[in-house]
Scaffold this active site. Structure first.
Site, mmCIF file in Angstrom:
data_model
loop_
_atom_site.group_PDB
_atom_site.id
_atom_site.type_symbol
_atom_site.label_atom_id
_atom_site.label_comp_id
_atom_site.label_asym_id
_atom_site.label_seq_id
_atom_site.Cartn_x
_atom_site.Cartn_y
_atom_site.Cartn_z
ATOM 1 N N PRO A 1 43.380 37.876 49.931
ATOM 2 C CA PRO A 1 43.537 36.904 48.845
ATOM 3 C C PRO A 1 45.007 36.686 48.497
ATOM 4 C CG PRO A 1 42.480 38.930 48.052
ATOM 5 C CD PRO A 1 42.627 39.066 49.533
ATOM 6 N N VAL A 2 45.375 35.438 48.197
ATOM 7 C CA VAL A 2 46.784 35.151 47.893
ATOM 8 C C VAL A 2 47.116 35.576 46.459
ATOM 9 C CG1 VAL A 2 47.039 33.238 49.538
ATOM 10 C CG2 VAL A 2 46.290 32.764 47.213
ATOM 11 N N GLY B 1 48.713 40.852 45.136
ATOM 12 C CA GLY B 1 49.329 42.169 45.338
ATOM 13 C C GLY B 1 48.914 42.843 46.632
ATOM 14 N N LEU B 2 48.257 42.107 47.529
ATOM 15 C CA LEU B 2 47.792 42.719 48.778
ATOM 16 C C LEU B 2 48.628 42.291 49.981
ATOM 17 C CD1 LEU B 2 43.923 42.600 48.215
ATOM 18 C CD2 LEU B 2 45.471 44.534 47.914
ATOM 19 N N GLY B 3 49.732 41.627 49.723
ATOM 20 C CA GLY B 3 50.677 41.336 50.806
ATOM 21 C C GLY B 3 50.307 40.132 51.652
ATOM 22 N N SER B 4 49.562 39.200 51.082
ATOM 23 C CA SER B 4 49.094 38.051 51.865
ATOM 24 C C SER B 4 50.241 37.279 52.532
ATOM 25 C CB SER B 4 48.271 37.147 50.939
ATOM 26 O OG SER B 4 48.460 35.822 51.236
ATOM 27 N N ALA C 1 53.330 38.171 53.329
ATOM 28 C CA ALA C 1 54.005 38.928 54.392
ATOM 29 C C ALA C 1 53.090 39.093 55.601
ATOM 30 C CB ALA C 1 54.439 40.300 53.870
ATOM 31 N N ALA C 2 51.789 39.244 55.360
ATOM 32 C CA ALA C 2 50.854 39.414 56.482
ATOM 33 C C ALA C 2 50.733 38.123 57.283
ATOM 34 C CB ALA C 2 49.491 39.862 55.968
ATOM 35 N N ASP D 1 56.900 45.005 51.161
ATOM 36 C CA ASP D 1 55.719 44.361 51.765
ATOM 37 C C ASP D 1 55.914 44.111 53.256
ATOM 38 O OD1 ASP D 1 54.728 44.264 49.213
ATOM 39 O OD2 ASP D 1 54.101 42.170 49.307
HETATM 40 O O1 PMV Z 1 53.634 41.505 46.696
HETATM 41 P P1 PMV Z 1 53.225 42.437 45.636
HETATM 42 O O2 PMV Z 1 52.550 41.785 44.472
HETATM 43 O O3 PMV Z 1 52.514 43.649 46.152
HETATM 44 O O4 PMV Z 1 54.564 43.022 44.971
HETATM 45 C C1 PMV Z 1 55.474 43.750 45.690
HETATM 46 C C2 PMV Z 1 55.996 44.842 44.878
HETATM 47 C C3 PMV Z 1 57.062 44.540 43.833
HETATM 48 O O5 PMV Z 1 57.728 45.775 43.668
HETATM 49 C C4 PMV Z 1 56.444 44.119 42.522
HETATM 50 C C5 PMV Z 1 58.052 43.467 44.283
HETATM 51 C C6 PMV Z 1 58.950 43.893 45.417
HETATM 52 O O6 PMV Z 1 59.620 43.015 45.966
HETATM 53 O O7 PMV Z 1 59.017 45.082 45.748
#
Ligand code: PMV
Length: 323
Positions: free
Chosen positions: A107-108, A111-114, A116-117, A158
């Site tokens: 899911p976008v 916080g699950l890295g969508s 970057a993945a 990420d």
């Molecule tokens: O992409 P997210 O929502 O998992 O956030 C990454 C973690 C943070 O520390 C909030 C941001 C970062 O760039 O490290």
């Protein structure tokens, strides 16, 4: 993931995949030079397939998010086009006449890295189509550049955990290091269902830090101490201790202002149902939380999370690794 239909796959020039991720501890403070521990989630995957384009254009299609991009016509800040441009620039090749199709189960803005993945899967597929092999570090560095479009000032955690595809101890600007896992850790990922762009939460923390540096620096230091202790607890296979540290990390994140009523409700429900500990994971405000459970509590905690409003609950296990 079963994609695409077999007859389409027959014509793919190359494919690439990448997992999602969770942050076990250290998010936000990691932007300010403190360590974080992150692990890939292979149950959630992004996938990219490269086909010859019938019209000879270079385009990216992401049907899950309703996007179709002709790379030559896309804006500078378009993350999908940016991956293609970066790969081509690095290889000193013109835009190829390829259609890159991207699918993702992640899911976008959760916080699950969508982001970057998707970028990692695309980069892998494009590099394979060009017949080139890159190290995880080189792919991570390219994806980091793309992450800047999503996040503004990403720490790099990420892209690192996703491109390396292994649990990492991460400090900004340094190569990641693996760490020992003394006993398997069962985690549940609970989704609030609320999309929350990391960029906004990171910007709010920055505003707080600018307004009151001593308070925020002290919170970042507290989180850093928790992350160090968590590494020791993970190596020792000490679940009760790790759970307590996750609770403490969550409290510090709430003090930074990145929790939400929904995250509080899910974390509270997980603890009440017997989790060793629970915390938000990633940027916060919405997105996902994680709970550490013993295998025999998995069902009860899953049920409690769903009853407390979780949209879905995904189990994942961090397996034992000696060092
Ligand atoms: O992409 P997210 O929502 O998992 O956030 C990454 C973690 C943070 O520390 C909030 C941001 C970062 O760039 O490290």
């Amino acid at each position: 993931m079963t994609f695409p239909p077999d007859e389409t796959l027959a014509f793919a020039l190359a494919t690439g995949r990448a997992p999602g991720k969770i942050i076990l501890c250290g998010e936000h403070a990691v932007v300010y030079g403190r360590p974080a521990i992150a692990v890939p989630v292979f149950r959630l995957q992004a996938e990219a397939l490269v086909y010859p384009d019938p019209e000879g254009l270079c385009r990216v299609e992401a049907p899950d998010i309703g996007r179709q991009v002709v790379v030559a016509a896309a804006g500078e800040d378009d993350p999908l086009a940016h991956v293609v441009r970066r790969v081509c620039a690095a290889l000193e090749r013109p835009l190829p006449p390829w259609r890159v199709v991207v699918r993702s189960e992640i899911p976008v803005a959760s916080g699950l890295g969508s982001g970057a993945a998707v970028a990692t899967a695309m980069a892998r597929a494009l590099l394979a189509a060009f017949g080139v092999e890159w190290s995880a570090g080189a792919i991570s560095a390219l994806v980091y550049e793309v992450e800047k479009l999503h996040h503004g000032t990403p720490s790099g955690v990420d892209n690192t955990v996703i491109a390396y595809g292994q649990p990492v101890w991460f400090v900004r600007g340094q190569p990641p290091t693996p760490f020992a896992v003394g006993a398997a850790l069962d985690l549940l990922i609970g989704d609030t269902g609320i999309a929350s762009p990391t960029r906004l939460a990171v910007a709010d923390v920055r505003r707080g830090w600018q307004a009151d540096p001593p308070r925020f620096e002290a919170l970042f230091d507290r989180i850093a101490a928790i992350v160090h202790e968590a590494r020791t607890a993970i190596a020792a296979g000490d679940r009760p201790r790790l759970g307590a540290l996750m609770d403490a990390n969550h409290e510090a994140l709430a003090a930074l202002g990145v929790s939400s009523p929904e995250l509080e409700r899910l974390c509270g429900a997980a603890r009440a149902a017997g989790a060793w500990g629970a915390k938000l994971s990633g940027g916060g405000r919405g997105g996902n939380m994680i709970a550490l459970v013993d295998p025999d509590r998995r069902e009860a905690v899953t049920a409690a999370l769903l009853a407390a409003g979780a949209r879905r609950v995904i189990p994942t296990t961090l397996h034992t690794t000696p060092l």
